[in-house]
Write an enzyme that holds these catalytic residues in place. Structure first.
Site, PDB file in Angstrom:
ATOM      1  N   HIS A 133       1.457  48.544  52.752  1.00  0.00           N
ATOM      2  CA  HIS A 133       0.117  47.966  52.600  1.00  0.00           C
ATOM      3  C   HIS A 133       0.055  46.442  52.709  1.00  0.00           C
ATOM      4  O   HIS A 133      -0.859  45.812  52.178  1.00  0.00           O
ATOM      5  CB  HIS A 133      -0.484  48.432  51.274  1.00  0.00           C
ATOM      6  CG  HIS A 133      -1.896  48.925  51.404  1.00  0.00           C
ATOM      7  ND1 HIS A 133      -2.429  49.361  52.584  1.00  0.00           N
ATOM      8  CD2 HIS A 133      -2.886  49.058  50.497  1.00  0.00           C
ATOM      9  CE1 HIS A 133      -3.668  49.756  52.397  1.00  0.00           C
ATOM     10  NE2 HIS A 133      -3.978  49.569  51.150  1.00  0.00           N
ATOM     11  N   ASP A 156      -0.335  54.106  42.193  1.00  0.00           N
ATOM     12  CA  ASP A 156      -1.484  53.724  43.011  1.00  0.00           C
ATOM     13  C   ASP A 156      -2.771  54.182  42.315  1.00  0.00           C
ATOM     14  O   ASP A 156      -2.999  55.393  42.144  1.00  0.00           O
ATOM     15  CB  ASP A 156      -1.362  54.391  44.382  1.00  0.00           C
ATOM     16  CG  ASP A 156      -2.177  53.688  45.453  1.00  0.00           C
ATOM     17  OD1 ASP A 156      -3.165  53.032  45.109  1.00  0.00           O
ATOM     18  OD2 ASP A 156      -1.816  53.797  46.639  1.00  0.00           O
ATOM     19  N   ASP A 157      -3.591  53.242  41.881  1.00  0.00           N
ATOM     20  CA  ASP A 157      -4.859  53.555  41.202  1.00  0.00           C
ATOM     21  C   ASP A 157      -4.670  54.317  39.897  1.00  0.00           C
ATOM     22  O   ASP A 157      -5.591  55.019  39.447  1.00  0.00           O
ATOM     23  CB  ASP A 157      -5.794  54.360  42.109  1.00  0.00           C
ATOM     24  CG  ASP A 157      -6.327  53.565  43.286  1.00  0.00           C
ATOM     25  OD1 ASP A 157      -5.921  52.400  43.446  1.00  0.00           O
ATOM     26  OD2 ASP A 157      -7.144  54.112  44.049  1.00  0.00           O
ATOM     27  N   CYS A 172      -5.532  47.162  45.986  1.00  0.00           N
ATOM     28  CA  CYS A 172      -4.162  47.524  46.339  1.00  0.00           C
ATOM     29  C   CYS A 172      -3.374  46.457  47.093  1.00  0.00           C
ATOM     30  O   CYS A 172      -2.335  45.993  46.614  1.00  0.00           O
ATOM     31  CB  CYS A 172      -4.187  48.819  47.138  1.00  0.00           C
ATOM     32  SG  CYS A 172      -5.525  48.883  48.354  1.00  0.00           S
TER      33      CYS A 172
END
Length: 525
Positions: free
Chosen positions: A142, A39-40, A79
């Site tokens: 998500h 994530d990121d 995301c």
């Protein structure tokens, strides 16, 4: 020779690097599939990509034992849309994970989003189930938090994790804390039951996610069931966190601590596959959902290496991702392939590995990478990369050339408030703070010579004209065949937040929602 070279040399070196070692798809049992989605995490966060602190020994070893893909991309610089693209094999503009509330706005699934993944989409675990796969997601979903959008309603058999980002803590009055689910029922909430210390950054979540993954692998191995593990951990998303064992260990601060713990955990998973004797029958792919969130730096964000800007933008730093493919006995050790590839390819590639025909009732944007990964046969020539921001096609890459049809970092209003998507990297007339159109005369960069997108080609040059001619044909064909999906990320409503998730009654954690009052979501960038 640098990692990014001219397209003609890519073909040549691709042959030298790995085509001498060929192997057909195995006749052995259906391979297990593990997709590790960070994530990121940025392209420049791995030692194998040049991070100077060299704090990712397990990922570096994974690359040495498998294949490094320096030209790997996400489908969106944010995301939720990138995750929807991975699991559907389709661009967000096709699968509905975008907004039409304003031009070129990034949209995702916060707590107050009404929508989620469309019922018309077919997700990877749904298809894998037809060949007997058992699928589990560990970590962040998500793709919508309302009951009909959750993982077990969309093909997954098991889930341990959260529907949203681990933002908080909230007071449970105006905003509830995010729930953590075990399958179809919540176990508790972030900050209340699953601690994240915002002051110190301490949290055991990565270790919990590691144990969930290891346990799932063990159970399916004992049952002799092919499995799909989608390990979608989020420690490198702000607010970043790490367990006590790793806090303060990195030269890079708290973000580096999180990376070190993820690297350790990945090493443990690969070691577990070897211990169980299933490494030769398990395809593992490591990547990230979007570029590092450099606007959160430096303690809360990573590095995008030589690439411009980061998360939220369609410059290279926002969409070029670290990527490693690992499958002992099938993928040549220590290979490097410069094929242009995309996270949506994991959908189609996974189906091919499982012996499943991709659905033919819809356009898929993901390509089958098995010729590249296993045989290194002729590369997938003329494969474009489309850079979308919301409902706008911002740029297209073909070979080494990238044409920007629109440029935008973020608004002047945000920039003046201290929100900077390109800190220390402002390029005049490129990192614009207004949406600037270049459709009549695109900005074109040669990414081999200029990976940082600082020196656009002269529009008077033959090189520019030749590149524009080739890219224009690709763009025209794409637009002529594009049928946008119904946008799922337009409406918000506080009443749909995580007030009373399934299982809250047993825990005494149900909260009373406010009256429904829907509005058009405001997406500032």
């Amino acid at each position: 020779m640098g990692r990014m070279v001219a397209l003609t040399l890519i073909t040549f070196f691709g042959a030298i690097i790995c085509c001498s070692w060929t192997k057909n798809l195995p006749n052995a049992p259906t391979p297990n599939i593990i997709i590790m989605l960070m994530d990121d995490m940025g392209w420049g966060d791995l030692g194998v990509f040049g991070q100077p602190s060299k704090e990712t020994p397990n990922l570096d070893a994974m690359a040495a034992e498998g294949m490094l893909l320096p030209n790997f991309y996400t489908a969106n610089p944010l995301c939720s849309p990138s995750r929807a693209a991975l699991l559907t094999g389709r661009l967000p503009i096709r699968n509905g994970f975008y907004t039409t509330n304003a031009r070129a706005r990034n949209a995702y699934t916060p707590q107050d989003i009404v929508g989620g993944i469309s019922k018309d989409e077919i997700l990877l675990p749904q298809l894998l189930k037809t060949k007997g796969y058992v699928s589990k997601i560990v970590g962040k979903w998500h793709l919508g938090h309302r009951p009909q959008y959750l993982p077990l309603k969309n093909g997954f058999d098991e889930w341990f994790g959260s529907p949203n980002c681990h933002f908080g803590p909230y007071n449970d009055q105006s905003i509830p804390n995010i729930p953590v689910y075990n399958n179809s029922e919540m176990l508790g909430r972030f900050y209340e039951d699953f601690k994240i210390d915002r002051e110190t950054g301490e949290s055991n979540l990565t270790q919990i996610y590691l144990m969930e993954g290891l346990d799932f692998i063990l159970r399916q191995t004992k049952a002799q069931q092919p499995f799909f593990l989608y390990w979608a951990v989020d420690a490198t998303h702000a607010p970043v966190y790490a367990s006590k064992r790793f806090l303060g260990k990195s030269q890079r601060g708290r973000y580096g601590d999180a990376v070190m713990e993820l690297d350790y955990s990945i090493g443990q998973i690969l070691k577990w596959l070897r211990t169980l004797g299933i490494d030769n029958n398990t395809f593992v792919f490591f990547t990230s959902d979007n570029g590092a969130a450099v606007m959160s730096g430096p303690n809360e964000s990573g590095s995008n290496g030589p690439f411009l800007c980061g998360k939220e933008t369609t410059f290279e730093g926002g969409m070029r991702e670290p990527a490693i493919a690992w499958w002992p006995g099938h993928i040549k050790e220590g290979s490097v392939n410069f094929q242009l590839a995309n996270v949506m390819d994991l959908f189609t590639t996974s189906l091919v590995l499982a012996g499943i025909n991709p659905p033919d009732d819809r356009i898929l944007d993901g390509l089958d990478l098995t010729p590249v990964l296993l045989n290194c046969s002729q590369p997938l020539k003329n494969r474009p990369i489309f850079y979308y921001r919301g409902n706008e096609l911002m740029a297209v890459r073909l070979g080494e050339y990238k044409a920007h049809y629109w440029t935008w970092s973020n608004s002047w209003e945000e920039f003046r408030q201290g929100i900077n998507f390109c800190p220390g990297e402002e390029v005049p007339n490129v990192t614009t703070h207004e949406q600037k159109e270049h459709t009549l005369q695109p900005l074109i960069f040669h990414l081999g010579r200029d990976p940082g997108e600082k020196f656009p080609l002269s529009v008077l040059s033959k090189e520019y004209q030749d590149a524009l001619s080739r890219i224009s044909a690709v763009v025209q064909q794409h637009k002529d065949t594009l049928v946008p999906g119904i946008p799922q990320l337009n409406m918000c409503d506080s009443a749909v937040m995580n007030w009373a998730p399934a299982g809250c009654e047993k825990l005494g954690k149900c909260l009373k929602p406010p009256e429904s009052n829907p509005w058009k979501c405001d997406w500032p960038h």
